[in-house]
Design an enzyme around this catalytic site. Sequence first.
Site, mmCIF file in Angstrom:
data_model
loop_
_atom_site.group_PDB
_atom_site.id
_atom_site.type_symbol
_atom_site.label_atom_id
_atom_site.label_comp_id
_atom_site.label_asym_id
_atom_site.label_seq_id
_atom_site.Cartn_x
_atom_site.Cartn_y
_atom_site.Cartn_z
ATOM 1 N N GLY A 6 -4.382 -5.695 -5.048
ATOM 2 C CA GLY A 6 -4.385 -4.248 -5.238
ATOM 3 C C GLY A 6 -4.106 -3.917 -6.691
ATOM 4 N N LYS A 7 -4.256 -2.692 -7.039
ATOM 5 C CA LYS A 7 -3.923 -2.256 -8.399
ATOM 6 C C LYS A 7 -3.811 -0.742 -8.397
ATOM 7 C CE LYS A 7 -3.412 -4.187 -12.495
ATOM 8 N NZ LYS A 7 -2.861 -5.535 -12.759
ATOM 9 N N GLY A 8 -3.011 -0.216 -9.327
ATOM 10 C CA GLY A 8 -2.882 1.230 -9.403
ATOM 11 C C GLY A 8 -2.766 1.675 -10.840
#
Length: 423
Positions: free
Chosen positions: A111-113
Amino acid sequence: MSQQTATHSNDNPFESMMSRFDEAARIIGLDEGSYNVLKSPQKAVIVSIPVTMDNGTVQVFEGFRVVHNANLGPSKGGIRYSMDVNLDEVKALAAWMTWKCAVVGIPYGGGKGGIKCDPRKLSKGELERLTRAYTDLMVDVFGPDKDIPAPDMGTGQQEMAWIMDEYSKLVGYSSPAVVTGKPLVLGGSLGRVEATGRGVMVSTRSALSKLGISPIGCTCAVQGFGNVGSISAKLLQMQGMKVLAISDVTGGYYDANGIDVEAAIKYRDQNNGTLEGFKAQKITNEELLELDVTVLVPAAMENQITADNADKIKAKLIVEGANGPTVAAADTILNKKGVMVVPDILANAGGVTVSYFEWVQNRLGYFWTEERVYRRADRVMKTAFEAVYAASQKYNVSLRIAAYIVSIAKVAEVEKLRGKFGL
Ligand code: NAD
């Protein structure tokens, strides 16, 4: 498989990554359905974050969180604060995390944000309100069993502490395992700061042993002298290697007798974080890459080894501390020259491995000694290296393509076992 014939440019690291993904997918004969599933993120959330600024006005920031794939476990990946953040970049970085976690065999997806903002222009109070509001909006995305953020460019321990606190308030109990990269006192792990550099050192040792080269007296050059570069250089020197050159944004520093890395770290720490003025022969970052050394560790930034300079590289081994330092077009040249490259998704995975250990310790409520963290992380890195090396022999491909083969095969197998909706 028409999707796999798309062309990819050289200087976009994410396009570079996708071209390696395509090649690995082709070699293992990944079916078109799985290819399409693994290419697309499972979830992408965009939020508008209203923040009351210190001057009383309200500013609205754009925030993102992408879960690329959660087949192997909760998604894991950093949160970036930068004006360059956009959905495409976050999607690509999230995919990168999927392959990285899978290659080292930790039970996480990718994931990444990010938030589009310039953190240097925000006061501490504004940053806190922004981070807490982002967490409020992401409360259904985050979770110790769902999606676990960590620091990335522009964020650090303080932001993780705010996320942990805000999330804990929202769920009604203290939940340290919702983020990693926390301050030690809040449940961070010993050994996290050294973890990536240590993994680079362990990967270097594994690769040198395959090449039949002893680390004792073998020479190396390290580009970048931040967290990854300086700790890699220090640990490689401790293995008996001679560090001929180091560098940072101010240029390269060379000493034919070997740089005293501890002294360089001390100098940097007392000199506003840079090596400017460090006593050694001054060279450029480009020259550093082309030095006659056995091992080259690019540990600064992406796109350093390109089709223009790959042919001039003299190192026998490149260990990628940075993410994306080698563009796809350079791979072919390096392969032809017989240069072994330990790819980023393997070489710098020591960091996410110790993040996983932080999460494990938080869930156990029991903290490990530094020695235990190191021993277990070293084992993960060595095992991953051997698996990737075996795949490179089996398929007669570079370690990079082998690393993608190992991770894509693993995620695809789990996707088949679980069905199309792994979340
Ligand atoms: P950092 O900010 O601590 O250090 C970056 C270093 O690179 C600094 O010494 C800086 O002066 C230097 N640098 C910047 N621009 C440069 C240029 N144009 N030429 C040469 N040097 C330059 O960052 P870091 O945490 O050490 O990360 C370095 C790389 O490793 C990044 O690609 C990052 O994504 C990757 N990485 C970091 C971790 C981690 O745990 N920190 C984990 C995995 C991957």
